[in-house]
Design a protein around this motif. Structure first.
Motif, short mmCIF file in Angstrom:
data_model
loop_
_atom_site.label_atom_id
_atom_site.label_comp_id
_atom_site.label_asym_id
_atom_site.label_seq_id
_atom_site.Cartn_x
_atom_site.Cartn_y
_atom_site.Cartn_z
N TYR A 72 60.75 48.64 107.24
CA TYR A 72 60.96 47.34 107.88
C TYR A 72 60.18 46.28 107.13
O TYR A 72 59.01 46.48 106.77
CB TYR A 72 60.49 47.37 109.34
CG TYR A 72 60.55 46.02 110.01
CD1 TYR A 72 61.77 45.47 110.40
CD2 TYR A 72 59.39 45.28 110.24
CE1 TYR A 72 61.83 44.23 111.01
CE2 TYR A 72 59.44 44.04 110.85
CZ TYR A 72 60.67 43.51 111.23
OH TYR A 72 60.72 42.28 111.83
N SER B 99 69.06 43.50 120.35
CA SER B 99 68.15 43.86 121.43
C SER B 99 68.12 42.71 122.43
O SER B 99 67.48 41.69 122.17
CB SER B 99 66.74 44.14 120.88
OG SER B 99 66.73 45.25 120.04
N SER C 105 70.44 52.22 114.80
CA SER C 105 70.24 53.61 115.20
C SER C 105 71.33 54.46 114.55
O SER C 105 72.26 53.94 113.93
CB SER C 105 70.30 53.75 116.73
OG SER C 105 71.56 53.28 117.22
N LEU D 276 59.33 54.30 108.57
CA LEU D 276 59.86 54.58 109.90
C LEU D 276 60.75 55.81 109.87
O LEU D 276 61.56 55.99 108.95
CB LEU D 276 60.68 53.39 110.40
CG LEU D 276 59.96 52.05 110.53
CD1 LEU D 276 60.93 50.98 111.02
CD2 LEU D 276 58.77 52.16 111.48
N GLU E 119 63.48 57.74 116.13
CA GLU E 119 62.98 58.30 117.38
C GLU E 119 64.16 58.71 118.24
O GLU E 119 64.94 57.85 118.67
CB GLU E 119 62.10 57.27 118.09
CG GLU E 119 60.90 56.82 117.27
CD GLU E 119 60.07 55.77 118.00
OE1 GLU E 119 60.33 55.55 119.19
OE2 GLU E 119 59.17 55.19 117.36
N ARG F 149 69.24 45.82 115.99
CA ARG F 149 68.71 47.14 116.32
C ARG F 149 69.60 48.15 115.60
O ARG F 149 70.83 48.13 115.74
CB ARG F 149 68.74 47.40 117.83
CG ARG F 149 68.18 48.76 118.24
CD ARG F 149 68.19 48.90 119.76
NE ARG F 149 67.58 50.14 120.21
CZ ARG F 149 68.23 51.28 120.36
NH1 ARG F 149 69.54 51.35 120.09
NH2 ARG F 149 67.61 52.37 120.78
N ALA G 221 66.82 56.10 117.00
CA ALA G 221 66.65 54.66 116.82
C ALA G 221 65.49 54.34 115.89
O ALA G 221 64.47 55.04 115.88
CB ALA G 221 66.41 54.00 118.18
N TYR G 222 65.67 53.29 115.10
CA TYR G 222 64.61 52.75 114.25
C TYR G 222 64.08 51.49 114.94
O TYR G 222 64.72 50.44 114.91
CB TYR G 222 65.16 52.41 112.86
CG TYR G 222 65.67 53.62 112.11
CD1 TYR G 222 64.83 54.37 111.29
CD2 TYR G 222 67.00 54.02 112.22
CE1 TYR G 222 65.28 55.49 110.61
CE2 TYR G 222 67.47 55.13 111.54
CZ TYR G 222 66.60 55.86 110.74
OH TYR G 222 67.07 56.97 110.06
N GLU G 223 62.93 51.63 115.57
CA GLU G 223 62.41 50.54 116.38
C GLU G 223 61.69 49.51 115.52
O GLU G 223 60.85 49.84 114.68
CB GLU G 223 61.45 51.08 117.45
CG GLU G 223 62.09 52.08 118.41
CD GLU G 223 63.22 51.48 119.26
OE1 GLU G 223 63.33 50.24 119.32
OE2 GLU G 223 64.00 52.25 119.84
N THR G 224 62.03 48.23 115.75
CA THR G 224 61.39 47.11 115.05
C THR G 224 61.10 46.01 116.07
O THR G 224 61.63 46.03 117.19
CB THR G 224 62.29 46.54 113.95
OG1 THR G 224 63.32 45.73 114.54
CG2 THR G 224 62.93 47.63 113.10
N PRO G 225 60.29 45.01 115.71
CA PRO G 225 60.01 43.92 116.62
C PRO G 225 61.06 42.82 116.64
O PRO G 225 60.89 41.80 117.32
CB PRO G 225 58.67 43.37 116.10
CG PRO G 225 58.71 43.65 114.64
CD PRO G 225 59.44 44.95 114.50
#
Length: 409
Positions: free
Chosen positions: A259, A408, A333, A312, A315, A331, A322-326
């Motif tokens: 990221y 998101s 996945s 990353l 998850e 989003r 999913a690849y979680e980012t802020p």
């Protein structure tokens, strides 16, 4: 749910074979660097709903809430807020950085006020948006990301044994971030071209020797030196070659991701991946490119902070990885489909991309069915997902890998 017709971008750094292989078509002999999936007006995807191919951004303009959903329109306006790509790099991309949202808005407004044409080669801000991004590797993937800890940067440069790099080594060893990184990075990028060209030539020769797989060097930076030697071969004499040595060298395995937020200097070097970003085209470059370079503005935007890149890994949650980012605008996945799965979630726009195998899709709310082969993608508008905060979703059958891009909200 609509099949997408997408455009490949023929940038010089791209692979001539990777994207054609993914799509199952014959190579043209020309580089195909990126396959764009989305509604960016520069190369929008097209959809045929019975009246011929129509650009996705025109469909969204005609019915924003139906295509994007009311929550996405409230959050991001009447536009698809993300752009999905397949990226295939055979040569290094430019050394670059992206602004944050206030910086992008201010920079865009300034150039608009000065009446710089939006398509001018020297234009820096093409829109008022920021451009965080995520790259997920499909093959082994090499890149540069963020500044190394200063002791590491000093050791790497010192190992080249190039006299003209000595002052930078001494400064890095004695100084403190962020001021020292700013001083060294600025010095490299603003030195005279004659001096820099000679330094790069010597550094490249040393990096070739130290990075050789069959050479005598077995130190901790052999892979790093090999990467910088490759950069120098593609960009001889470019000051970006030395500036790049201040950055972390990162190697991703398939399925791993990186990221990149605002202000983080970076460059992709080689490999194939799925990339998602906020739907902006704001890129500030300082080297490794024939495109417009704006060193003063880039130096204003860069965050001079040492970091260790966070690789990353997906998850797993209810079959989705999913690849979680802020970042709210996108989003990413993926689904490793062995038999069947169900894609649920908020009523929001989605792009589904098959990168492996053959997958059948069934939109529960509309009954529409499509089959995706490797390299194919579909747009799932919000009104095809269902009604309510969580829609009926899409049923998935078959065997393969499916990436899902959405927002998101």
């Amino acid at each position: 749910m609509d099949r997408l017709t997408n455009t490949a971008r023929p940038y010089a750094w791209g692979s001539a074979t990777a994207i054609p292989k993914l799509l199952g078509v014959e190579p043209t002999g020309e580089p195909q660097a990126e396959l764009w999936m989305g509604a960016h007006p520069g190369a929008p995807s097209h959809i045929d709903r019975g009246d011929g191919l129509v650009a996705l951004h025109h469909l969204i303009e005609a019915d924003p809430e139906g295509e994007l959903g009311p929550e996405a329109v409230r959050a991001f306006g009447p536009r698809l807020p993300f752009l999905l790509k397949i990226l295939a790099a055979e040569a290094p991309l430019s050394l670059q950085v992206h602004p944050d949202l206030p910086q992008a808005r201010a920079g865009f407004a300034d150039e608009e006020e000065r009446a710089v044409p939006i398509d001018a080669p020297h234009r820096t801000y093409k829109d008022a948006g920021h451009k965080p991004e995520l790259l997920c590797a499909l093959t082994p993937f090499d890149g540069l990301c963020g500044f190394r800890p200063m002791p590491e940067a000093a050791a790497l440069l010192a190992g080249l044994a190039v006299d003209s790099l000595g002052p930078y080594v001494d400064t890095l060893r004695a100084g403190h971030a962020p001021d020292t990184l700013r001083e060294v990075f600025t010095g490299i990028l603003t030195a005279s071209r004659e001096t820099t060209a000679a330094t790069v030539k010597q550094a490249a020769a040393a990096a070739e020797r130290l990075g050789a797989a069959d050479g005598p060097y077995r130190g901790p930076y052999r892979d790093d030196y090999a990467a910088y030697a490759s950069i120098a071969r593609h960009h001889p004499g470019d000051p970006g070659v030395i500036a790049a040595m201040l950055l972390n060298f990162v190697q991703l395995r398939p399925g791993e991701a990186l990221y990149l937020g605002a202000g983080v200097p970076h460059a992709y070097l080689a490999g194939v991946g799925v990339e998602i970003m906020a739907n902006s085209d704001n890129v500030l470059r300082c080297g490794l490119t024939p495109k417009h370079v704006d060193v003063p503005e880039l130096l204003r935007i860069v965050r001079f902070e040492p970091s260790v890149p966070e690789v990353l890994r997906p998850e797993p949650v209810d079959g989705e990885e999913a690849y979680e980012t802020p970042t709210a605008e996108f989003r990413l996945s993926r689904y490793a489909v062995a038999d069947r799965a169900r894609i649920a979630g908020p009523v929001a726009p989605q792009i589904l991309l098959c990168t492996e195998g053959r997958i059948e899709l069934h939109a529960v709310a509309t009954g529409r069915q499509l089959t995706l082969k490797q390299g194919q993608s579909v747009f799932v508008p919000a009104d095809a997902v269902g009604i309510g905060s969580v829609g009926a979703g899409v049923e998935v059958r078959g065997s393969g890998v499916l990436f899902r891009a959405t927002v998101s909200v």
